[in-house]
Design an enzyme around this catalytic site. Structure first.
Site, PDB file in Angstrom:
ATOM      1  N   ARG A  96       8.104  66.678  36.927  1.00  0.00           N
ATOM      2  CA  ARG A  96       7.082  66.406  38.432  1.00  0.00           C
ATOM      3  C   ARG A  96       5.565  66.500  38.374  1.00  0.00           C
ATOM      4  NH1 ARG A  96       7.928  62.225  42.235  1.00  0.00           N
ATOM      5  NH2 ARG A  96       8.222  62.588  43.938  1.00  0.00           N
ATOM      6  N   THR A 373       6.391  51.961  40.451  1.00  0.00           N
ATOM      7  CA  THR A 373       6.992  53.621  39.452  1.00  0.00           C
ATOM      8  C   THR A 373       7.647  52.500  37.863  1.00  0.00           C
ATOM      9  OG1 THR A 373       7.424  54.918  41.095  1.00  0.00           O
ATOM     10  CG2 THR A 373       9.006  55.335  38.918  1.00  0.00           C
ATOM     11  N   THR A 391       6.016  57.823  37.352  1.00  0.00           N
ATOM     12  CA  THR A 391       5.020  57.458  38.235  1.00  0.00           C
ATOM     13  C   THR A 391       3.518  58.043  39.127  1.00  0.00           C
ATOM     14  OG1 THR A 391       5.378  56.507  41.027  1.00  0.00           O
ATOM     15  CG2 THR A 391       6.036  58.497  40.705  1.00  0.00           C
ATOM     16  N   ASN A 393       2.669  57.012  41.901  1.00  0.00           N
ATOM     17  CA  ASN A 393       3.633  56.964  43.170  1.00  0.00           C
ATOM     18  C   ASN A 393       3.460  55.985  44.470  1.00  0.00           C
ATOM     19  OD1 ASN A 393       4.786  57.175  45.948  1.00  0.00           O
ATOM     20  ND2 ASN A 393       2.930  58.620  46.663  1.00  0.00           N
ATOM     21  N   ASP A 415       4.718  62.096  48.549  1.00  0.00           N
ATOM     22  CA  ASP A 415       6.024  62.270  48.978  1.00  0.00           C
ATOM     23  C   ASP A 415       6.330  63.658  49.019  1.00  0.00           C
ATOM     24  OD1 ASP A 415       6.527  60.079  47.282  1.00  0.00           O
ATOM     25  OD2 ASP A 415       7.246  61.037  45.312  1.00  0.00           O
ATOM     26  N   SER A 444      11.380  63.392  45.147  1.00  0.00           N
ATOM     27  CA  SER A 444      11.521  62.018  44.772  1.00  0.00           C
ATOM     28  C   SER A 444      13.111  61.428  45.240  1.00  0.00           C
ATOM     29  CB  SER A 444      11.292  62.725  42.925  1.00  0.00           C
ATOM     30  OG  SER A 444      10.747  61.225  42.955  1.00  0.00           O
ATOM     31  N   SER A 445      12.910  60.336  44.655  1.00  0.00           N
ATOM     32  CA  SER A 445      14.144  59.565  44.848  1.00  0.00           C
ATOM     33  C   SER A 445      14.156  58.463  43.068  1.00  0.00           C
ATOM     34  CB  SER A 445      13.164  58.313  46.126  1.00  0.00           C
ATOM     35  OG  SER A 445      13.547  58.981  46.752  1.00  0.00           O
ATOM     36  N   GLY A 467      10.085  53.792  44.886  1.00  0.00           N
ATOM     37  CA  GLY A 467      10.212  54.683  46.409  1.00  0.00           C
ATOM     38  C   GLY A 467      11.793  54.770  47.137  1.00  0.00           C
TER      39      GLY A 467
HETATM   40  O1  DON Z   1       9.575  59.850  43.188  1.00  0.00           O
HETATM   41  C1  DON Z   1       9.126  59.421  43.976  1.00  0.00           C
HETATM   42  O2  DON Z   1       9.810  58.992  45.101  1.00  0.00           O
HETATM   43  C2  DON Z   1       8.421  58.158  43.869  1.00  0.00           C
HETATM   44  N1  DON Z   1       6.683  58.947  44.223  1.00  0.00           N
HETATM   45  C3  DON Z   1       8.552  56.763  44.316  1.00  0.00           C
HETATM   46  C4  DON Z   1       6.990  55.892  44.075  1.00  0.00           C
HETATM   47  C5  DON Z   1       7.876  54.384  44.117  1.00  0.00           C
HETATM   48  O3  DON Z   1       8.672  54.593  43.073  1.00  0.00           O
HETATM   49  C6  DON Z   1       6.856  53.953  43.596  1.00  0.00           C
HETATM   50  N2  DON Z   1       7.585  52.097  43.151  1.00  0.00           N
HETATM   51  N3  DON Z   1       7.731  51.434  42.559  1.00  0.00           N
END
Ligand code: DON
Length: 566
Positions: A96, A373, A391, A393, A415, A444-445, A467
């Site tokens: 990350r 992502t 990702t 983001n 985030d 993060s998710s 996300g």
């Molecule tokens: O880490 C995370 O949870 C977010 N930055 C992920 C962003 C994301 O999945 C956007 N996409 N489709």
């Protein structure tokens, strides 16, 4: 009459022979790569065919995605690996992004103390120190077969950057949709805008990116975090008010973390722990759902969606308060993933009515920007399984290319929780656990997940983009496979719902709920809102009866299944 009967038999025999030849040619028992780009999936298969293992293949696929999937496949971002080796070891690697040493808690607040979304998402300050290159190289070094050199692993990516790759319909559409935003940055404009609109079949060449990849092939980690590439990143920051310094780049290191592990009925679930919230939440929610007879509930029935929503509400409320970077915050993972805790929280669920989410201030749900992502995974014949979610983001990150180095920068700093109780781009709120601090990783998710059967054999790898919606999507796919017996492609296709405690709403994909179910859920006091964009996009691989089945989300893709098997 007789002749036409004969002809029909010949025709049927010919069809049967063609089908058999096709079946044999894609025997699907040797390995599989699932990603959002067919070109990158084929790169992974090629590496397997050269004798590489799943780890060699996932690294080659990852670098290829950096070229063929610019909106999300990345070297300017970060991600997580969750893997299970043929000899039974579970592994997770955290690569990350990290907050630069010059970052500070209030950096995205304006003079009135309000969260400034534009600075948090579109400025050079929005970028964390990228982790992808360090992570991919570590995976290759520690788990690769050793049969292929770094140059060989990177060769396909370099080839597609240097000579170009053919843009498909999805990519052309996406480039055109972001044309205005690309126009705001000189470096980005040079690469992603051409005179006319992009169409399927165009070729895009990325010479600067090819040079950066060649430096990595030649010097490894130092080819990115030191020397010419590092100079270009810092120059880009200095010219535009960004915070990343040479020392930040030198200091970056990815970290092996203990994966979070749980059980669901007779399966073992292995997923990503903090700084991702994904694994802990999926296991917590499965522990809750295990107390119900899901098999008897129809997918997307009123009873099912109500139970899912109440389960998600409890888990996301915990996320906001309890989870953050483990180097800075004590995450109560044991509590959150224990069966006892799930039982205790279960008492808060009524099957007869929705429990309103707490009244504390919540973020505004931003439904406009498409999100990006990507999850990619590999399973090989020996039993190695590797899944990565990575990702920038949002789509194309902050839309700023490091000029001269040819790659886009992430906007992952959003985030973090910039202001207690105020939602980020995904409407996710947070408090101290996820406040900005120098060197910290934002929560993060992302939820790369592996499932083992009762013999401890890996049977599934799955993950998603989207996300906050990633976690609930992975949960629904797991339930569809493990409870409802669907195969991964059908499980991914099944329409989904999403809720996350705050805002107190059920978002639903159009095809997911009948009018009657919507009415019944309203009668249970739920507030419903049609999802303006897809509820996550998932990719994965399932091993069933000795064959690999791939799942490739049709949401967001205009080009069909992008996975490859052999
Ligand atoms: O880490 C995370 O949870 C977010 N930055 C992920 C962003 C994301 O999945 C956007 N996409 N489709």
């Amino acid at each position: 009459m007789k002749n036409s009967y004969k002809n029909l038999i010949y025709l049927l025999l010919a069809i049967f022979a063609t089908w058999q030849a096709w079946e044999l040619s894609r025997d699907n028992t040797n390995g599989a790569v699932s990603s959002t780009s067919k070109i990158a999936s084929d790169v992974g298969i090629d590496i397997l065919q050269q004798g590489g293992n799943a780890f060699d293949a996932i690294v080659a696929t990852g670098f290829a995605l950096a070229v063929t999937s610019p909106s999300n496949g990345n070297i300017g971002g970060g991600g997580f690996l969750v893997a299970h080796t043929a000899d039974g070891k579970s592994v997770s690697l955290d690569f990350r992004e990290k907050a630069p040493r010059l970052s500070y808690q209030q950096m995205f607040l304006n003079e009135n103390g309000d969260y400034d979304r534009t600075v948090a998402l579109e400025s050079h300050k929005s970028s964390g120190v990228p982790g992808t290159v360090n992570g991919l190289l570590k995976i290759l070094n520690d788990y690769g077969s050793g049969k292929l050199t770094l140059e060989e692993i990177l060769a396909p990516a370099i080839h597609y950057a240097e000579n170009g790759f053919i843009v498909n319909t999805t990519t052309a559409y996406s480039f055109n949709a972001y044309r205005d935003q690309f126009g705001k940055d000189d470096g980005t404009k040079k690469i992603f805008i051409k005179e006319n609109e992009w169409t399927n079949g165009d070729v895009i060449v990325q010479k600067d990116l090819a040079k950066t990849l060649r430096l990595i092939a030649q010097f490894g980690n130092k080819g990115f975090y030191e020397g010419e590439t590092a100079d270009l990143i810092v120059e880009e920051m200095n010219k535009n008010g960004g915070l990343i310094t040479k020392q930040d780049l030198l200091d970056y290191d990815s970290v092996y973390r203990a994966p979070v592990v749980g059980t669901y009925k007779d399966h073992t679930i292995i997923s990503m722990g903090p700084p991702s919230s994904g694994g802990a939440l999926v296991i917590q929610m499965l522990n809750t759902l295990e107390n119900f007879d899901l098999k008897s509930m129809k997918r997307n029935s009123t009873e099912f969606v109500h139970l899912l929503t109440e389960t998600q509400r409890l888990a996301y409320a915990d996320r906001a308060t309890h989870l953050g970077d483990p180097d800075f915050w004590n995450n109560p993972i044991e509590m959150l993933t224990s069966k006892e805790y799930a039982k205790e929280r279960l008492t808060l669920i009524s099957m007869n009515t929705a429990t309103p989410s707490s009244e504390i201030a919540h973020g505004t749900w931003k439904d406009k920007e498409s999100v990006e992502t990507t999850h990619y995974s590999v399973m090989d014949k020996k039993g190695n399984v590797a899944g990565i979610t990575t990702t920038l983001n949002l789509s194309y990150g902050n839309k700023k290319v490091v000029d001269g180095a040819g790659f886009l920068l992430n906007n992952e700093m959003d985030d973090f929780s910039s202001k207690p109780g105020v939602g980020n781009a995904f409407g996710l709120i947070g408090f101290d656990a996820n406040a900005i601090q120098p060197f910290k990783r934002p929560l993060s998710s992302m939820t790369p997940t592996i499932v083992l059967n009762s013999n401890n054999e890996a049977i599934l790898t799955v993950g998603a983009a989207g996300g906050a919606r990633i976690i609930t999507a992975v949960l629904q796919i797991l339930v569809s496979i493990l409870d409802h017996g669907l195969e991964i492609d059908e499980a991914i296709d099944t329409p989904r719902t999403h809720s996350q405690w705050l805002p107190d709403q059920i978002f639903y994909e159009k095809e997911s709920l009948s009018k009657k179910t919507i009415q019944e859920l309203k009668e249970l006091n739920h507030t419903l809102e049609p999802a303006k964009y897809s509820i996550a996009r998932s990719h994965g691989i399932q091993l069933k009866n000795g064959k690999f089945i791939t799942g490739s989300d049709k949401r967001g893709s205009r080009d069909g299944n992008q996975a490859s098997t052999y």
